[in-house]
Design a protein around this motif. Structure first.
Motif, PDB file in Angstrom:
ATOM      1  N   PRO A 141      31.993  27.513  32.398  1.00 59.37           N
ATOM      2  CA  PRO A 141      30.913  27.776  33.362  1.00 59.37           C
ATOM      3  C   PRO A 141      30.970  26.901  34.603  1.00 59.37           C
ATOM      4  N   GLU A 142      31.526  25.674  34.468  1.00 60.36           N
ATOM      5  CA  GLU A 142      31.586  24.784  35.627  1.00 60.36           C
ATOM      6  C   GLU A 142      32.441  25.392  36.737  1.00 60.36           C
ATOM      7  N   MET A 143      33.526  26.090  36.337  1.00 57.59           N
ATOM      8  CA  MET A 143      34.414  26.674  37.330  1.00 57.59           C
ATOM      9  C   MET A 143      33.763  27.851  38.052  1.00 57.59           C
ATOM     10  N   LEU A 144      32.817  28.497  37.385  1.00 54.19           N
ATOM     11  CA  LEU A 144      32.166  29.659  37.983  1.00 54.19           C
ATOM     12  C   LEU A 144      31.276  29.289  39.158  1.00 54.19           C
ATOM     13  N   ARG A 145      31.017  27.995  39.337  1.00 54.57           N
ATOM     14  CA  ARG A 145      30.231  27.572  40.501  1.00 54.57           C
ATOM     15  C   ARG A 145      30.934  27.914  41.814  1.00 54.57           C
ATOM     16  N   GLY A 146      32.215  28.169  41.738  1.00 55.65           N
ATOM     17  CA  GLY A 146      32.959  28.495  42.959  1.00 55.65           C
ATOM     18  C   GLY A 146      33.019  29.969  43.282  1.00 55.65           C
ATOM     19  N   TRP A 147      32.170  30.778  42.642  1.00 56.68           N
ATOM     20  CA  TRP A 147      32.258  32.234  42.821  1.00 56.68           C
ATOM     21  C   TRP A 147      32.099  32.677  44.272  1.00 56.68           C
ATOM     22  N   ALA A 148      31.354  31.913  45.072  1.00 57.08           N
ATOM     23  CA  ALA A 148      31.072  32.340  46.451  1.00 57.08           C
ATOM     24  C   ALA A 148      32.122  31.859  47.448  1.00 57.08           C
ATOM     25  N   ILE A 149      33.070  31.032  47.010  1.00 59.61           N
ATOM     26  CA  ILE A 149      34.058  30.476  47.949  1.00 59.61           C
ATOM     27  C   ILE A 149      34.827  31.563  48.692  1.00 59.61           C
ATOM     28  N   PRO A 150      35.325  32.607  48.014  1.00 58.96           N
ATOM     29  CA  PRO A 150      36.143  33.607  48.736  1.00 58.96           C
ATOM     30  C   PRO A 150      35.343  34.728  49.384  1.00 58.96           C
ATOM     31  N   THR A 151      34.042  34.569  49.519  1.00 58.19           N
ATOM     32  CA  THR A 151      33.235  35.658  50.069  1.00 58.19           C
ATOM     33  C   THR A 151      33.096  35.608  51.587  1.00 58.19           C
ATOM     34  N   ALA A 152      33.503  34.517  52.228  1.00 59.54           N
ATOM     35  CA  ALA A 152      33.243  34.331  53.659  1.00 59.54           C
ATOM     36  C   ALA A 152      34.448  34.722  54.506  1.00 59.54           C
ATOM     37  N   THR A 153      34.176  35.164  55.721  1.00 55.64           N
ATOM     38  CA  THR A 153      35.204  35.433  56.730  1.00 55.64           C
ATOM     39  C   THR A 153      35.034  34.445  57.875  1.00 55.64           C
ATOM     40  N   ASP A 154      36.117  33.813  58.271  1.00 52.58           N
ATOM     41  CA  ASP A 154      36.049  32.842  59.354  1.00 52.58           C
ATOM     42  C   ASP A 154      36.185  33.555  60.699  1.00 52.58           C
ATOM     43  N   ILE A 155      35.136  33.511  61.508  1.00 49.02           N
ATOM     44  CA  ILE A 155      35.145  34.216  62.786  1.00 49.02           C
ATOM     45  C   ILE A 155      36.255  33.703  63.686  1.00 49.02           C
ATOM     46  N   ALA A 156      36.314  32.378  63.864  1.00 47.52           N
ATOM     47  CA  ALA A 156      37.242  31.803  64.834  1.00 47.52           C
ATOM     48  C   ALA A 156      38.691  32.103  64.472  1.00 47.52           C
ATOM     49  N   VAL A 331      42.633  32.850  45.865  1.00 49.52           N
ATOM     50  CA  VAL A 331      43.708  33.526  46.593  1.00 49.52           C
ATOM     51  C   VAL A 331      43.638  35.038  46.372  1.00 49.52           C
ATOM     52  N   VAL A 332      43.517  35.452  45.123  1.00 51.44           N
ATOM     53  CA  VAL A 332      43.461  36.892  44.827  1.00 51.44           C
ATOM     54  C   VAL A 332      42.218  37.521  45.444  1.00 51.44           C
ATOM     55  N   ALA A 333      41.099  36.827  45.386  1.00 46.98           N
ATOM     56  CA  ALA A 333      39.855  37.368  45.938  1.00 46.98           C
ATOM     57  C   ALA A 333      39.940  37.530  47.452  1.00 46.98           C
ATOM     58  N   LEU A 334      40.551  36.562  48.143  1.00 52.20           N
ATOM     59  CA  LEU A 334      40.674  36.652  49.597  1.00 52.20           C
ATOM     60  C   LEU A 334      41.668  37.734  50.017  1.00 52.20           C
ATOM     61  N   VAL A 335      42.822  37.754  49.363  1.00 50.75           N
ATOM     62  CA  VAL A 335      43.904  38.654  49.783  1.00 50.75           C
ATOM     63  C   VAL A 335      43.667  40.086  49.301  1.00 50.75           C
ATOM     64  N   VAL A 336      43.123  40.244  48.114  1.00 51.32           N
ATOM     65  CA  VAL A 336      42.921  41.578  47.538  1.00 51.32           C
ATOM     66  C   VAL A 336      41.450  41.978  47.565  1.00 51.32           C
ATOM     67  N   GLY A 337      40.575  41.075  47.113  1.00 50.69           N
ATOM     68  CA  GLY A 337      39.162  41.419  46.968  1.00 50.69           C
ATOM     69  C   GLY A 337      38.479  41.753  48.274  1.00 50.69           C
ATOM     70  N   LYS A 338      38.736  40.985  49.319  1.00 53.39           N
ATOM     71  CA  LYS A 338      38.094  41.233  50.610  1.00 53.39           C
ATOM     72  C   LYS A 338      38.422  42.623  51.146  1.00 53.39           C
TER      73      LYS A 338
END
Length: 457
Positions: A141-156, A331-338
């Motif tokens: 469960p401790e690792m699941l705290r990072g669930w929101a890390i790959p949800t953001a898009t960097d505008i710049a 990595v998978v969430a950013l490259v595939v999930g997004k």
């Protein structure tokens, strides 16, 4: 007996149709500023990585961890924390201004234009979160705290990449990416407020409403004065904003939330009630022009400098970092999930609203932009620190994964968009024609409604 004439068919929603010309000009200005910001962000990131992996590492970390401030208000913070809590509040203030402007006076004030980027942003949050959770679930469960890390898009970063590889792409795609990223930021700040805030102090939070309310009242009542008198906003509104920020920070809610709230409090349109001679551009646009260079050119790069510095430990350390389930999930969430989330949501909109892709575009164009949305950096780094604690092993691994995933997303998007850019380059000259010499390209006047100035902006 005459046969009754059939009812006219409900017009289809035209997805990614051309924006109005004023919106095109507004977004073009933002893209230029964010492109410069993206370049500075890249320089700051590379510099941080170099310092953290050379003999200057001790100096780098000592500067980042140097504390300064006033303890009773929970403001005795390290320089790295000041950058994350303070400077990023400026970034989110701009996001709040831009989001409010889009929905009040921009093209997104109509449902037909707002539904696609909003739905795409939601899909681009849900699917990466689910993918990360599925991969990291077995690690505890401790690792699941990072669930929101790959949800953001960097505008710049995303805009900078698009400026290099997609200068000839239709403006509708660039507007879509920018709007998607802005809505993405709003969702990210909501996630931070609800899931990454702790030790809530209700009294301080209620006290924060006092300067926030006064900020909103004055900015609406005297918007014309603040917009036309340079010193007024800095002398009156800035102190109220700082007090609001400090109280929100002390309340246990992440201080960047204050930036968004203050941005929402600024009026978008000017009126006689606000001291102006007539309706027109309000204080939001004025403050955005003043503060965006500070955000893109200083606040975000400084945050990246203090946040992106990770000691990799050579090939072995890099391998260890990237084999952590947390890193794999990111990595998978950013490259595939997004891209999957964005494409799925956009496709669903076309099916549930009788929508159709603009005939000037192809779905591969949307795919390229959706892949580019996997470039997550600024907010992802912030959420990583909130989830795992700055400097912890999982935080370092997550940051390596954020850099790796963002780089892969940018490279894959470049492959798709560069070919499309060449295609649209061949028709760019036709779109630039202005036969009647009125200063507005003829392509924006094919439909008179598209060239109207929206909402008094």
């Amino acid at each position: 007996m005459t046969k009754p004439s059939p009812l006219p068919a409900t017009p289809k929603l035209n997805v990614f149709n051309r924006s109005s010309y004023p919106e095109y000009l507004h977004v073009s200005t933002i893209l230029r500023k964010e492109t410069v910001g993206g370049a500075l962000l890249l320089v700051a990131t590379v510099l941080a990585l170099v310092l953290a992996n050379t003999g200057a590492a001790d100096l780098y970390y000592s500067v980042r961890d140097f504390t300064i401030g006033y303890e009773p208000w929970h403001l005795n913070l390290s320089l790295g924390a000041w950058a994350a809590d303070g400077l990023l509040a400026i970034f989110f203030f701009i996001a709040g201004l831009e989001l409010k402007r889009e929905f009040v006076a921009g093209d997104l004030r109509t449902f037909s234009r707002a539904v696609v980027p909003v739905a795409a942003a939601i899909g681009g949050v849900i699917v990466p979160a689910l993918i990360f959770t599925a991969i990291a679930f077995s690690s505890g469960p401790e690792m699941l705290r990072g669930w929101a890390i790959p949800t953001a898009t960097d505008i710049a970063f995303a805009v900078a990449v698009l400026a290099v590889i997609g200068s000839k792409l239709p403006s509708a795609l660039r507007i879509f990416l920018l709007t998607l990223a802005v809505v993405d930021d709003l969702l990210a700040i909501a996630i931070i407020a609800f899931f990454y805030s702790g030790d809530l102090q209700p009294v301080l939070l209620l006290l924060a409403l006092v300067p926030l309310g006064l900020f909103a009242f004055l900015s609406h009542k005297y918007s014309y004065v603040f917009a036309t008198t340079k010193w007024a906003a800095g002398t009156i509104l800035l102190p109220l904003g700082l007090v609001t920020w400090a109280l929100v920070h002390g309340s246990g809610i992440h201080a960047t939330v204050a930036g968004v709230l203050l941005g929402f409090a600024v009026p978008v349109l000017r009126s006689r009630r606000g001291g102006g001679p007539d309706a027109g551009p309000g204080l939001a646009q004025n403050l955005e022009h003043r503060i965006r260079p500070l955000s893109a050119g200083f606040a975000v790069p400084v945050f990246a400098f203090f946040s992106a510095g990770v000691t990799l430990g050579g090939v072995e350390g890099l391998t260890t970092a990237l084999t952590d389930p947390v890193a794999i999930g990111i990595v998978v969430a950013l490259v595939v999930g997004k891209p999957v989330g964005i494409m799925l949501a956009t496709w669903l909109v076309t099916k549930t609203t009788r929508g159709a892709l603009d005939p000037d575009l192809a779905w591969v164009d949307v795919l390229g932009v959706a892949m580019l949305a996997g470039v997550g950096f600024t907010v992802s780094l912030l959420i990583s620190e909130l989830a795992f604690g700055q400097g912890s092993p999982h935080d370092d691994h997550a940051k390596v994964a954020i850099l790796t995933g963002s780089l892969l997303a940018a490279l894959l998007a470049s492959v798709v968009l560069r070919s499309r850019n060449r295609h649209y380059g061949r028709i760019a000259e036709k779109e630039a024609l202005d036969a009647d010499n009125d200063g507005i390209p003829d392509v924006f006047q094919a439909d008179p409604a598209r060239s109207e100035r929206p909402g008094g902006r």
